[in-house]
Design an enzyme around this catalytic site. Structure first.
Site, PDB file in Angstrom:
ATOM      1  N   ASP A 124       0.818  -1.216   0.000  1.00  8.80           N
ATOM      2  CA  ASP A 124       0.000   0.000   0.000  1.00  8.80           C
ATOM      3  C   ASP A 124       0.857   1.274   0.000  1.00  8.80           C
ATOM      4  O   ASP A 124       2.092   1.192   0.001  1.00  8.80           O
ATOM      5  CB  ASP A 124      -0.915  -0.068   1.238  1.00  8.80           C
ATOM      6  CG  ASP A 124      -2.287   0.534   0.997  1.00  8.80           C
ATOM      7  OD1 ASP A 124      -2.435   1.360   0.085  1.00  8.80           O
ATOM      8  OD2 ASP A 124      -3.211   0.171   1.744  1.00  8.80           O
ATOM      9  N   ASP A 181     -10.131   3.368  -3.393  1.00  6.72           N
ATOM     10  CA  ASP A 181     -10.854   2.190  -2.890  1.00  6.72           C
ATOM     11  C   ASP A 181     -12.295   2.096  -3.402  1.00  6.72           C
ATOM     12  O   ASP A 181     -13.029   3.080  -3.433  1.00  6.72           O
ATOM     13  CB  ASP A 181     -10.904   2.220  -1.358  1.00  6.72           C
ATOM     14  CG  ASP A 181      -9.532   2.034  -0.743  1.00  6.72           C
ATOM     15  OD1 ASP A 181      -8.531   2.015  -1.493  1.00  6.72           O
ATOM     16  OD2 ASP A 181      -9.465   1.919   0.488  1.00  6.72           O
TER      17      ASP A 181
HETATM   18  C1  GLA Z   1      -5.910   1.384   1.654  1.00  4.83           C
HETATM   19  C2  GLA Z   1      -6.066   0.367   0.517  1.00  4.83           C
HETATM   20  C3  GLA Z   1      -7.191  -0.593   0.876  1.00  4.83           C
HETATM   21  C4  GLA Z   1      -6.854  -1.298   2.187  1.00  4.83           C
HETATM   22  C5  GLA Z   1      -6.607  -0.286   3.294  1.00  4.83           C
HETATM   23  C6  GLA Z   1      -6.056  -0.934   4.555  1.00  4.83           C
HETATM   24  O1  GLA Z   1      -7.034   2.193   1.757  1.00  4.83           O
HETATM   25  O2  GLA Z   1      -6.306   1.022  -0.705  1.00  4.83           O
HETATM   26  O3  GLA Z   1      -7.381  -1.542  -0.174  1.00  4.83           O
HETATM   27  O4  GLA Z   1      -5.736  -2.117   1.994  1.00  4.83           O
HETATM   28  O5  GLA Z   1      -5.683   0.711   2.890  1.00  4.83           O
HETATM   29  O6  GLA Z   1      -5.812  -0.034   5.581  1.00  4.83           O
END
Ligand code: GLA
Length: 376
Positions: A124, A181
C-alpha cells in the site's frame, strides 16, 4: 510466470477491515474448499491490514494478539488446503491503519514474508514520508521480494496515483491498483469500473494486470466498506465487467456465509473462463450511447479461440433499454455468421450476422460469447 492469467482469491479488507483474525482466515480457507471456490479457480487467501502488532520485535514485523498461532502456522494451514497465502504491508512508515510498515525495512520484511511462506504481497501507499517519491519504493520492495528467491506475487496498491501501469510491471508487479478504494455501492462500481478503466487495456497482459480493486459481490451492504450495498443485478454487472477487464478476481464478501445469488455469480464458470482466457487480453469499451447522464456501454474482450466476449450494459435507470453490438465494432466481418451464447442464462441464442441486440434490465448486463462460425 506467477500470474499468466488474472490472480483469483479473497482479501479480508472489504468485509472485515480491522476485525480480521486467525479463525476467520482459517474458516475462509475451509470455505474455499467446501463452497467450490477452489475448484472454480480461486486460490489466494489474503490478509489485508491490521494483522501487525504495534511494535517490531528485533527489527521484524510480528502479528498482533488476533493471530496467536503466528503467521507461519496460518500460512501452513492455508497451504494444507492446497491454497496460497497472502499478506499486506505498506511502502510508508505505517500502514493505512497506522500499523508499522516497510519503509526502510524492505529487505528484512521481504525475508520475513518469505520465511513465513507468503505467496502474495499487497503493498500500500500510506505514510510515505513527505519529499519521498513513491515509485522507487515499489521498485525497492519488488527487488527485495525477488532477492528472497521465493516466488511471491506482488500486488502494488498505490491507487493509480503515479500511473503504475507505466512502471509497475518493470518493478516486478503482477498487478497494480488503478484507482482509490471501491465500496459496496452501485455509484462506486459505476465510477471505478465503468469510468476509470477506460483506456488502460493496452497495459495489461499475462503476468501484469490492471487491478480495479476487490469485488464487492455478495456483501449486501454489510461489512467494512459497505455503503448501502448493490442489488443482485448490479453485482452481476460488476462481476461481468471485472471478467471482461481481465481484472484480478479478489472476493470481498464473507465466503463462509455466501448468499445464493452471490454464489451463483462468483461461481459462474463461463464468466470466469472469460476472465481467465489464456490470450490474456483486457477488454475495452467499443461503444457507448448516453441517455441523459447514464450510458449503455458495450465492452468487448477478444478470446483465444477467436470468439469475443461482449458485455451489453444498461446503466440507465430504465428497464429494457436496447443495447446492440455490431460485428464491425468487434472486428468481425458483418456478413460472418456467429453463434451467440448468453453466459448468465447458460444458453445459446442462435446464429446471427451484422449485430446482436439485447434488452438488459436497469443496471443490468447481457454477457455474451460471440463465436464466428468455423472458429474455435
Ligand atoms: C488502503 C487500501 C485498501 C486497504 C486499506 C487498509 O485504503 O487502498 O485496499 O488495503 O488501505 O488499511
Amino acid at each position: 510466470m506467477l500470474a499468466p492469467t488474472p490472480p483469483m482469491g479473497w482479501n479480508s479488507w472489504n468485509t472485515f477491515g480491522g476485525k480480521i483474525n486467525e479463525q476467520v482466515v482459517k474458516e475462509t480457507a475451509d470455505a474455499f474448499v467446501e463452497q467450490g471456490l477452489k475448484e472454480a479457480g480461486y486460490e489466494y487467501v489474503v490478509i489485508d491490514d491490521h494483522w501487525e502488532a504495534n511494535e517490531r520485535v528485533d527489527g521484524r514485523l510480528v502479528p498482533n494478539e488476533k493471530f496467536p498461532g503466528g503467521i507461519k502456522a496460518l500460512a501452513d494451514y492455508v497451504h494444507g488446503k492446497g491454497l496460497k497465502f497472502g499478506i499486506y504491508s505498506c511502502a510508508g512508515t505505517h500502514t493505512c491503519g497506522g500499523r508499522p510498515a516497510s519503509y526502510g525495512y524492505e529487505e528484512i520484511d521481504a525475508q520475513t514474508f518469505a520465511d513465513w511462506g507468503v505467496d502474495f504481497l499487497k503493498y500500500d501507499r500510506c505514510y510515505v514520508p513527505s519529499g519521498v517519491v513513491a515509485p522507487p519504493l515499489y521498485w525497492r520492495m519488488g527487488q527485495a521480494l525477488r532477492a528472497t528467491g521465493r516466488p511471491i506475487l506482488y500486488s502494488v496498491c498505490e491507487w493509480g496515483k503515479d500511473k503504475p501501469w507505466e512502471w509497475a510491471p518493470r518493478a516486478g508487479a503482477h498487478m497494480w491498483r488503478t484507482t482509490g478504494d471501491i465500496n459496496d455501492s452501485w455509484e462506486s462500481v459505476f465510477k471505478i469500473g465503468f469510468e476509470r478503466q477506460v483506456g488502460l487495456h493496452s497495459y495489461a497482459g499475462p503476468d501484469h494486470w490492471n487491478d480495479p480493486d476487490m469485488l464487492v459481490v455478495g456483501m449486501h451492504g454489510k461489512g467494512n466498506v459497505a455503503k448501502g450495498g448493490c442489488t443482485d443485478v448490479e453485482y452481476r454487472s460488476h462481476f461481468s465487467l471485472w471478467c471482461l477487464l481481465a481484472s484480478p478476481l479478489m472476493i470481498g464478501c464473507d465466503v463462509r456465509a455466501m448468499s445464493e445469488p452471490a454464489r451463483e455469480i462468483l461461481l459462474n464458470t463461463e464468466a470466469i473462463a472469460v476472465n481467465q482466457d489464456p490470450l490474456g487480453r483486457q477488454g475495452y469499451r467499443v461503444g457507448e450511447f448516453m441517455h441523459g447522464s447514464r450510458p449503455t456501454p458495450v465492452w468487448a474482450k477478444p478470446l483465444e479461440d477467436g470468439s469475443v466476449a461482449v458485455g451489453l450494459f444498461n446503466l440507465t435507470d430504465l428497464d429494457k433499454r436496447r443495447v446492440s453490438v455490431a460485428w464491425e465494432a468487434i472486428s468481425i466481418d458483418p456478413k460472418r455468421p456467429c453463434t451467440v451464447r448468453d453466459l448468465w442464462a447458460h444458453e445459446e441464442l442462435g446464429v446471427h450476422t451484422v449485430e446482436f441486440t439485447a434488452q438488459p434490465p436497469s443496471h443490468g448486463v447481457a454477457l455474451l460469447r460471440i463465436t464466428p462460425q468455423g472458429a474455435g
